[in-house]
Design an enzyme around this catalytic site. Structure first.
Site, short mmCIF file in Angstrom:
data_model
loop_
_atom_site.label_atom_id
_atom_site.label_comp_id
_atom_site.label_asym_id
_atom_site.label_seq_id
_atom_site.Cartn_x
_atom_site.Cartn_y
_atom_site.Cartn_z
N GLY A 159 0.78 -1.05 -0.21
CA GLY A 159 -0.04 -0.03 -0.16
C GLY A 159 0.80 1.11 -0.14
CG HIS A 160 3.48 1.75 2.05
ND1 HIS A 160 3.35 1.88 3.61
CD2 HIS A 160 3.96 0.59 1.97
CE1 HIS A 160 3.57 0.82 4.16
NE2 HIS A 160 4.28 -0.04 3.31
CG HIS A 161 -1.11 3.81 -2.60
ND1 HIS A 161 -0.77 2.55 -2.63
CD2 HIS A 161 -2.24 3.61 -3.53
CE1 HIS A 161 -1.56 1.70 -3.03
NE2 HIS A 161 -2.60 2.33 -3.69
CB ALA A 162 -3.95 8.45 -0.47
NE ARG A 203 -4.96 3.33 -0.46
CZ ARG A 203 -6.17 3.37 -0.89
NH1 ARG A 203 -6.66 2.49 -1.62
NH2 ARG A 203 -6.89 4.53 -0.99
#
Length: 162
Positions: free
Chosen positions: A77-80, A126
């Site tokens: 994840g580690h993004h929006a 996330r």
């Protein structure tokens, strides 16, 4: 309120096709993540089928993908996303989602039933953790667009601090 103005600026900069008023309305009416339970048919002796039809989803599906064979030691994840909305389903194994909105509110969801999906609205950071045998199915509201991604958490947080 500063967070709304920063998010408004970011969204306006990102999506020139939208007017400022429509972007502001989208941010002010931001949705929250929630669980959906899909209809199932079947029996223990035959197996089950879970059904996710467009009429039961919060958007029309434009893209589908799945993630599998993710080691338990790897957080993904580690993004929006500026605009993309998703429904994610753990079709096998268990998956933990840690979601954070632009106001800094965190919510944790544990998915482990193939007939339960998680709606993730736009503008939610996330972090995802998988069991060794997990398979994640994602139903997305848009086709892939790299410009829709926010991959830097500091940039995401800045949306709330301006």
């Amino acid at each position: 309120m500063r967070s709304y103005y920063l998010a408004l600026y970011s969204a306006a900069h990102h999506a020139s096709k939208n007017t400022l008023s429509s972007i502001f309305k989208r941010i002010m009416n931001a949705q929250k993540p929630y669980l959906l339970t899909f209809d199932t048919i079947g029996a223990p002796d035959l197996g089950y089928i879970a059904v996710a039809e467009n009429s039961a989803l919060p958007f029309q599906i434009k893209r589908t993908y799945w993630i599998y064979c993710t080691p338990e030691t790897v957080a993904r994840g580690h993004h929006a996303h500026h605009e993309l909305q998703q429904v994610v389903i753990a079709v096998h194994g268990s998956i933990e989602f840690v979601l954070e909105n632009v106001a800094g509110e965190k919510t944790i969801f544990h998915l482990e039933k193939p007939n339960v999906g998680l709606f993730i609205p736009e503008m939610h950071w996330r972090t995802i953790n998988f069991s060794h045998d997990a398979v994640l199915l994602c139903l997305a509201s848009t086709e892939y667009n790299e410009a829709d991604y926010i991959r830097d958490f500091e940039v995401f947080q800045a949306l709330a601090n301006q």
